[in-house]
Design an enzyme around this catalytic site. Sequence first.
Site, PDB file in Angstrom:
ATOM      1  CG  HIS A 127      38.806  45.159  51.578  1.00 41.44           C
ATOM      2  ND1 HIS A 127      38.360  45.173  52.898  1.00 41.44           N
ATOM      3  CD2 HIS A 127      40.046  45.655  51.597  1.00 41.44           C
ATOM      4  CE1 HIS A 127      39.321  45.662  53.669  1.00 41.44           C
ATOM      5  NE2 HIS A 127      40.352  45.960  52.905  1.00 41.44           N
ATOM      6  CG  ASP A 184      38.315  53.090  49.847  1.00 37.61           C
ATOM      7  OD1 ASP A 184      37.618  52.072  49.691  1.00 37.61           O
ATOM      8  OD2 ASP A 184      38.325  53.754  50.903  1.00 37.61           O
ATOM      9  CG  HIS A 227      34.267  48.249  50.522  1.00 40.53           C
ATOM     10  ND1 HIS A 227      34.193  49.017  49.385  1.00 40.53           N
ATOM     11  CD2 HIS A 227      35.192  48.854  51.321  1.00 40.53           C
ATOM     12  CE1 HIS A 227      35.009  50.052  49.511  1.00 40.53           C
ATOM     13  NE2 HIS A 227      35.638  49.976  50.671  1.00 40.53           N
ATOM     14  CG  HIS A 239      40.631  49.892  52.668  1.00 46.76           C
ATOM     15  ND1 HIS A 239      39.792  48.911  53.121  1.00 46.76           N
ATOM     16  CD2 HIS A 239      39.837  50.799  52.031  1.00 46.76           C
ATOM     17  CE1 HIS A 239      38.545  49.206  52.780  1.00 46.76           C
ATOM     18  NE2 HIS A 239      38.539  50.344  52.117  1.00 46.76           N
TER      19      HIS A 239
HETATM   20 ZN   LIG Z   1      36.793  51.432  51.527  1.00 43.55          ZN
END
Ligand SMILES: [Zn+2]
Length: 367
Positions: free
Chosen positions: A257, A171, A254, A272
């Site tokens: 994602h 992340d 992101h 995540h």
């Molecule tokens: Zn993130």
Amino acid sequence: MERIFISPAKYVQGKNAIETIGGHLEGVGEKAVVIADKTVWDIAGHKVTAELKKSNISSEEAVFNGEASQEEMKRIAGIAEKAGASIVIGVGGGKTLDTAKAVSDEINGYTVIVPTAASTDAPTSGLSVVYSEQGAFENYRFYHKNPDLVLVDTKIVAEAPPRFLASGIADAMATWVEARSVIANGGKTMAGGIPTIAGEAIAEKCEEVLFKYGHLAYESVKAKVVTPPLEAVVEANTLLSGLGFESGGLAAAHAIHNGFTALEGEIHHLTHGEKVAFGTLVQLALEKRSLEEIERYIAFYISLGLPVTLEDIKLKDASKEDIMKVAEAATIEEETIHAAFDVTADDVADAIIAADQYAKAFKEKHA
Ligand SMILES: [Zn+2]
């Protein structure tokens, strides 16, 4: 456009830091609602309430049901209101913490965030990611302030599964990749303005720390010990990445994602950070990056057990339509990809296939 930088009021990190929570809350209030899921209540929740008691702060215990959905946020806000709490303490992972922020916003409380793993950069930000009850990305919810206190006990982080730390590294690795693309494009950040020099410097430092100490920190967590490299990586995953993404800018990684959460199936078992790892490779594939640069990321992710191919994220048999569905979700008007890229869903679908192919070729070369 204005430059904007936002951050939590106080950040505390260290071995056994939980023991200091009462001191940091002196004079703040007398009643807290503490939110944690079932597992985390045993690992850290009760430790927190015991420390609060020593400082004459009573606690209402709320058990988080696992999804950062609007319904769950409302449910726990009801518990907090009924208890008359003025302090809201979230203990656990990203979704618990995002729910705690929403609860605190509802009751206008003093927000305390206690991450039990360095698995995402959610803790320091003044926003939550809201998911449906089924776990699909719905929207970002923004607050008028960031958390008042973020407290990270590295002894607890060292005892969390190594996969959580690796996810947090992934992340945090997206932070500089995304921020530099937003900066280059003059795009807007999650803080609502263009990036500051501070936001840029923090995001860049984040990646430097991770490439330098990521492996040692990962080994430290495997051995369940707190070391200087672990302290450095916990700060990078939590504080540097948190400030860096919020005030430096989110972009394609992101958004991609978020696109993946639109699919059904096994991909929902990924963290995540694991989905962001692949999203980061897709962003690099959308850019004109050299082989050397892309391979540095692929090798780093593989060494931390992170996914780099569609097969790794359980999408080996994904159809062209599925990939297009992800690309379309990643390029809806509200998505952060537009802060840095002038691309269509079709371009993103091609980049997803390309990133997968680059990583497969890398794996073959190093088999
Ligand atoms: Zn993130």
